[in-house]
Design an enzyme around this catalytic site. Sequence first.
Site, PDB file in Angstrom:
ATOM      1  CG  ASP A 200      -7.801  -6.095  -2.672  1.00  0.00           C
ATOM      2  OD1 ASP A 200      -7.361  -5.836  -1.533  1.00  0.00           O
ATOM      3  OD2 ASP A 200      -9.018  -6.232  -2.927  1.00  0.00           O
ATOM      4  CB  VAL A 201      -3.034  -6.130   0.913  1.00  0.00           C
ATOM      5  CG1 VAL A 201      -1.851  -5.442   0.274  1.00  0.00           C
ATOM      6  CG2 VAL A 201      -3.946  -5.139   1.630  1.00  0.00           C
TER       7      VAL A 201
ATOM      8  CE1 TYR B 155      -7.123   1.851  10.840  1.00  0.00           C
ATOM      9  CE2 TYR B 155      -6.978   2.850  13.023  1.00  0.00           C
ATOM     10  CZ  TYR B 155      -6.446   2.633  11.761  1.00  0.00           C
ATOM     11  OH  TYR B 155      -5.224   3.177  11.428  1.00  0.00           O
TER      12      TYR B 155
ATOM     13  CE  LYS C 155      -4.023  -0.108  11.329  1.00  0.00           C
ATOM     14  NZ  LYS C 155      -2.976  -0.416  10.350  1.00  0.00           N
TER      15      LYS C 155
ATOM     16  CB  ALA D 101     -10.421  -5.006  17.106  1.00  0.00           C
TER      17      ALA D 101
ATOM     18  N   GLY E 279       0.806  -1.223   0.000  1.00  0.00           N
ATOM     19  CA  GLY E 279       0.000   0.000   0.000  1.00  0.00           C
ATOM     20  C   GLY E 279       0.832   1.262   0.000  1.00  0.00           C
ATOM     21  CB  ALA E 280       3.923   2.162  -1.208  1.00  0.00           C
ATOM     22  CB  SER E 281      -0.616   4.284  -4.505  1.00  0.00           C
ATOM     23  OG  SER E 281      -1.638   3.946  -3.592  1.00  0.00           O
TER      24      SER E 281
ATOM     25  CG  ASN F  81       1.793   1.626   4.842  1.00  0.00           C
ATOM     26  OD1 ASN F  81       1.738   2.407   5.780  1.00  0.00           O
ATOM     27  ND2 ASN F  81       1.259   1.913   3.659  1.00  0.00           N
TER      28      ASN F  81
END
Length: 242
Positions: A61-62, A153, A157, A155, A10-12, A88
Amino acid sequence: MKEKTVLITGASRGIGAECARTFAKHGYNVAFCYNRSNKQADQLNEELTKLGATVYYQKADVSNKSELEAFIDSVILKFKKIDVLINNAGVALQKLFIDCNEEDYNYIFNTNFKSMVVATKAVLNNMLKFKEGKIINISSIWGLVGGSCEVLYSASKSACIGFTKALSKEYGRMNISVNAIAPGFIQTDINNNISSEDIHAFKENTSLNKLGTPSDVAELALFLANSSYITGQVIGVDGGIN
Ligand code: NAP
């Protein structure tokens, strides 16, 4: 081609893009995936290439296991060795818990946490082969203290933190370090729908009385990548939350 390679999910945009720039400036090859932002990914590729990095990027798509695994396989095919993995990619969801459904759960957990499990497993085999590696997981302040209206979110993390600590114990003897970064409020698109009142309140609640920038996180990621005696840690980049 440089000697060291960082793989960033996810680095765009945002923190991931800044990590890519920071590592490129410090002599790394950069591999990254993204989901939707084709234009930004192409621009980042140009930017990193101008910095002298060899870049490999792909739309993947991760939250989709086979897409993520195929991306990682192709990165390994190109660079042979992955030195640093930065898990990330992430999405947020502001909603009362009572209104959350299974679809929300799958969206948050598959993107934020299952992706970490899948990417780490795929990269770990490569790191084990070379008996070295650094894994850096992007958690959140909410994973430590919990955030109202961000229960799923938070949870996801917190799961990242448990994953980081346990994994660091299992693979430390194989010279693989695993750490988590817990950012506070960093100015990126993920916070676009937070009201200016809430942003102001968040800022007021920090000791430094300011919001963070993606480079605050990227600099710590680089520091962790260069460190030799830090593992199993969760390091806050939050301006001192009170
Ligand atoms: P952002 O600006 O919204 O960027 C998110 C990045 O993740 C984008 O490059 C996006 O790519 C990618 N992404 C999202 N879903 C994806 C998917 N399914 N597959 C592949 N890539 C995907 O957010 P950010 O602030 O940089 O967030 C980065 C990480 O930091 C996240 O894990 C977030 O939870 C964490 N974090 C952020 C903050 C903050 O205040 N900013 C605080 C704590 C933790 P596309 O645009 O191509 O979809």
